[in-house]
Design an enzyme around this catalytic site. Structure first.
Site, PDB file in Angstrom:
ATOM      1  N   CYS A 162     -21.444 -14.207 -49.106  1.00  0.00           N
ATOM      2  CA  CYS A 162     -21.578 -15.149 -48.001  1.00  0.00           C
ATOM      3  C   CYS A 162     -20.276 -15.935 -47.867  1.00  0.00           C
ATOM      4  CB  CYS A 162     -22.728 -16.114 -48.253  1.00  0.00           C
ATOM      5  SG  CYS A 162     -24.293 -15.287 -48.614  1.00  0.00           S
ATOM      6  N   ARG A 199     -17.430 -11.804 -44.363  1.00  0.00           N
ATOM      7  CA  ARG A 199     -18.093 -11.908 -45.667  1.00  0.00           C
ATOM      8  C   ARG A 199     -19.613 -11.893 -45.549  1.00  0.00           C
ATOM      9  NH1 ARG A 199     -14.560 -13.998 -49.816  1.00  0.00           N
ATOM     10  NH2 ARG A 199     -16.445 -14.379 -51.028  1.00  0.00           N
ATOM     11  N   TRP A 218     -25.171 -13.284 -45.889  1.00  0.00           N
ATOM     12  CA  TRP A 218     -25.548 -11.886 -46.064  1.00  0.00           C
ATOM     13  C   TRP A 218     -26.797 -11.911 -46.929  1.00  0.00           C
ATOM     14  CZ3 TRP A 218     -26.363  -8.334 -49.964  1.00  0.00           C
ATOM     15  CH2 TRP A 218     -26.338  -6.981 -49.607  1.00  0.00           C
ATOM     16  N   ASN A 238     -23.463 -19.343 -52.231  1.00  0.00           N
ATOM     17  CA  ASN A 238     -23.112 -17.923 -52.286  1.00  0.00           C
ATOM     18  C   ASN A 238     -23.415 -17.449 -53.697  1.00  0.00           C
ATOM     19  OD1 ASN A 238     -22.051 -15.381 -52.004  1.00  0.00           O
ATOM     20  ND2 ASN A 238     -19.909 -16.028 -52.015  1.00  0.00           N
ATOM     21  N   GLY A 239     -24.195 -16.362 -53.827  1.00  0.00           N
ATOM     22  CA  GLY A 239     -24.526 -15.852 -55.143  1.00  0.00           C
ATOM     23  C   GLY A 239     -26.008 -15.556 -55.256  1.00  0.00           C
ATOM     24  N   GLU A 278     -13.499   9.403 -49.672  1.00  0.00           N
ATOM     25  CA  GLU A 278     -13.173   8.185 -48.939  1.00  0.00           C
ATOM     26  C   GLU A 278     -13.337   8.388 -47.434  1.00  0.00           C
ATOM     27  OE1 GLU A 278     -11.835   4.334 -47.929  1.00  0.00           O
ATOM     28  OE2 GLU A 278     -12.875   5.214 -49.640  1.00  0.00           O
ATOM     29  N   LYS A 327     -15.861   6.197 -45.002  1.00  0.00           N
ATOM     30  CA  LYS A 327     -15.439   5.468 -43.803  1.00  0.00           C
ATOM     31  C   LYS A 327     -16.359   5.784 -42.628  1.00  0.00           C
ATOM     32  CE  LYS A 327     -13.456   2.911 -45.097  1.00  0.00           C
ATOM     33  NZ  LYS A 327     -13.326   3.072 -46.511  1.00  0.00           N
ATOM     34  N   GLU A 357     -19.796   4.142 -43.153  1.00  0.00           N
ATOM     35  CA  GLU A 357     -19.785   2.684 -43.071  1.00  0.00           C
ATOM     36  C   GLU A 357     -19.814   2.168 -41.645  1.00  0.00           C
ATOM     37  OE1 GLU A 357     -17.366   0.898 -46.861  1.00  0.00           O
ATOM     38  OE2 GLU A 357     -16.189   2.026 -45.400  1.00  0.00           O
ATOM     39  N   HIS A 407     -22.312  25.885 -54.236  1.00  0.00           N
ATOM     40  CA  HIS A 407     -23.359  25.501 -55.171  1.00  0.00           C
ATOM     41  C   HIS A 407     -24.392  24.571 -54.536  1.00  0.00           C
ATOM     42  CE1 HIS A 407     -21.190  27.445 -58.434  1.00  0.00           C
ATOM     43  NE2 HIS A 407     -20.099  26.885 -57.949  1.00  0.00           N
ATOM     44  N   LYS A 419     -17.758  -7.831 -46.838  1.00  0.00           N
ATOM     45  CA  LYS A 419     -16.437  -7.484 -47.352  1.00  0.00           C
ATOM     46  C   LYS A 419     -16.316  -7.727 -48.843  1.00  0.00           C
ATOM     47  CE  LYS A 419     -12.192  -6.143 -46.731  1.00  0.00           C
ATOM     48  NZ  LYS A 419     -11.969  -4.729 -46.397  1.00  0.00           N
TER      49      LYS A 419
END
Length: 615
Positions: A2, A27, A76, A102-103, A488, A492, A495, A511, A610
């Site tokens: 947050c 955030r 968040w 935050n936490g 990666e 992307k 996301e 496989h 983020k």
């Protein structure tokens, strides 16, 4: 995960808080809110709203937003769904206090039950609300001031927190504290600023104090900053100077921060290597490694801990270190490492990678490895971050603030630093011939110029993206150094476009995943001219035989893959070890343009934040 903002001074607090929330919206953006002690110094107003900061602004348009002290928050969600009630700030039972957090509070249920037994009624489903209720209960029953009440409360709290509290009728004080969640205080001219990171502060001052774990700040109008810890020891504030500038936080004419940050990579990698690779391009000086030469040269093993994009960079680091330094490397998800009772020896080196330097799981992995006697090396972007302060040594990637939630320039910066680290260790160990060392240093020095060339493919990739925007699934393939790049690339796309995508080593197609191949399945293959180019071509043939649609990343001048693939994107030639850096740019652009075509919120994709400061 947050964003926290606070202000106390002589200016109107509301505009500063709102601007700060916009700066920190990356955030957390499920909901937002703020608390102000009104200009009459008697009323404590709390306004909050589900949605983005703009929704909060609209809600507050007709409200009393006067006052010279306030706290604000972007959320968040962890405990309780995103809605107006669960948004921060939270009032205390009497509405005399307001608090942001935050936490995660791990023992919130126990505290809540105890307070309910004493007659308290909770309004929200959050863990945060128990903190402000407990502060008020302790304040009233012990007849102590707000700072002491917070201090006593935090002795009972188990978990991670960054908090800020204000009190009705006390317009001259903000109490802030942190543990395992970032908090920075900006010091201005007869004013103070408070935030989760420096981005809301840099516009007003370049002087900051980073709170350490279990420290409490008493921020008072017209008085020096006071810091104590939970043991009531007075801490002398260490004032740091910010190197950030305001222009780094603006879009600079780009439609999204993500696109801006993709285009910044030639410059950010120049910044990353500046002062580390000499002008001649034949030597690297990475002081964090050289100053701890014996730790690296004598290491029996290197363990790299990271999450998400940083984990993909770590995989490339594994290949580089084992290839050049001949030291065994293990790459671990930080979230798993901390819980599986890992075997760690005193002669191990643990490298922790995190863009924000605040990733909770990575920070916990660092503390675990330190407790076992290992040497800890940090690689992060944010100066003064928790991981930067918790590790024995390290390197900043120096790519500037990354605002887009989906990491781009931080990934290439991390791989660049890992490349310099591996080359430095190899040189000190004598595990790489000097001529070969110089060739690789020169190749790394040339990477920023190559990225400029890759970005010239942007218009082509933009057109290409229109063909594949409505695909439901993607597969990304790579071999050797390009396998982590494929992972990666898939991340992307997931996301920011919300299209399901998976990355695999190309040879693993046989496989299982090859069962998915049909005319509706786009397959992105990184097929640059490396040692196993011919093997990759064979894998492409296998896909083509099953009518898969192939998008290939190839080296300039390639003719073989061009005859097989449906679409080819050319990248300049570099040495095999640095191909992932060059190949990542078209993969970032492809994901970006597909997401834009789908109308996604590119900079703030749903459910993501983020800086992942909770488990």
């Amino acid at each position: 995960m947050c964003g926290i903002v606070g202000y106390i001074g002589t200016r109107d607090a509301y505009p500063i808080l709102i601007k700060g929330l916009h700066r920190l919206e990356y955030r957390g953006y499920d909901s937002a809110g703020l608390a102000l002690i009104a200009a009459d110094n008697k009323t404590l107003n709390v306004y909050k709203s589900r949605g983005k900061v703009a929704d909060l602004e609209r809600f507050a348009q007709s409200k009393d937003v006067t006052g010279f002290i306030g706290i604000a928050h972007t959320r968040w969600a962890t405990h309780g769904e995103p809605n107006d009630v669960n948004a921060h700030p939270h009032y205390s039972q009497s509405e005399n206090l307001a608090l942001i957090h935050n936490g995660i509070i791990e023992n919130y249920s126990t505290i809540r039950t105890e307070l309910e037994s004493k007659g308290y009624t909770f309004r929200s489903n959050t863990d945060t609300e128990v903190i402000v209720y407990l502060v008020e209960y302790i304040q009233q029953t012990n007849h102590v001031d707000l700072c002491t009440a917070v201090q006593l409360t935090l002795h009972q709290i188990v978990g991670a927190y960054a908090i800020a509290v204000i009190e009705k009728g006390n317009p001259n004080c903000i109490i802030a504290a942190r543990k395992s969640s970032p908090l920075v205080i900006g010091i201005g001219d007869n004013e103070f600023f408070l935030a989760s990171d420096a981005t809301p502060i840099i516009e007003y001052t370049d002087k900051v104090v980073y709170l350490n774990d279990e420290e409490i700040a008493k921020i008072e109008r017209d008085k020096p900053l006071k810091i104590i810890n939970l043991k009531n020891v007075i801490i002398t504030p260490q004032i740091k100077k910010l190197a950030m500038n305001l222009s780094q936080l603006e879009k600079g004419g780009y439609p999204h921060f993500m696109l801006k940050e993709i285009y910044e990579q030639p410059k950010t990698l120049l910044d990353c290597i500046r002062g580390r690779i000499n002008v001649e391009g034949n030597n690297i000086v990475l002081s964090g490694v050289i100053d701890n030469r014996d730790k690296f040269v004598r290491a029996s093993r290197i363990i790299i801990v990271a999450c998400g994009t940083s984990w993909h960079a770590a995989l490339i680091g594994e290949y580089l270190i084992e290839d050049w330094c001949r030291i065994p490397v293990e790459v671990e998800y930080a979230s798993e490492f901390r819980y599986r009772n890992p075997v760690i020896h005193a002669d191990d080196v643990v490298i922790a990678i995190s863009q924000s330097g605040e990733t909770a799981d990575t920070l916990a992995a660092v503390e675990l490895a330190k407790s076992k006697g290992a040497f800890i090396y940090g690689i992060c972007n944010v100066i003064g971050s928790s991981i930067a302060r918790a590790t024995h040594s390290g390197s900043y990637i120096h790519v500037g603030p990354e605002i887009g939630v989906a990491s781009t320039k931080a990934f290439t910066g991390q791989v660049t630093v890992l490349s310099m680290l591996a080359l430095t260790i190899a040189k000190e160990k004598g595990s790489i011939p000097h001529k070969k060392y110089e060739e690789k240093v020169q190749a790394l020095k040339n990477i920023p110029a190559l990225l400029t060339e890759v970005l010239k493919q942007s218009d082509k990739i933009k057109e290409l993206s229109k063909i594949f925007t409505y695909a439901h699934n993607f597969i990304y393939l790579g071999r050797g150094y390009n396998y982590p790049a494929a992972l990666e690339g898939a991340l992307k796309l997931k996301e920011i476009s919300y299209i399901h995508a998976e990355g695999y080593p190309a040879a693993e197609m046989k496989h299982g995943p090859i069962a998915l191949i049909d005319t509706e399945m786009p397959v992105v293959v990184i097929a640059t001219a490396d040692r196993i180019y011919e093997k990759t071509i064979s894998n492409i043939q296998e896909i083509k035989a099953r009518k898969g649609k192939i998008i290939a990343i190839v080296t300039e001048g390639d003719t073989v893959v061009k005859d097989i693939a449906d679409v080819c994107i050319e990248v300049p030639k570099t040495i095999e070890e640095f191909e992932p850096i060059v190949s990542s740019i078209p993969l970032q652009l492809l994901a970006y343009f597909i997401a834009v075509n789908k109308g996604r919120d590119v900079d703030q994709p749903r459910n993501l934040a983020k800086s992942v400061t909770v488990e």
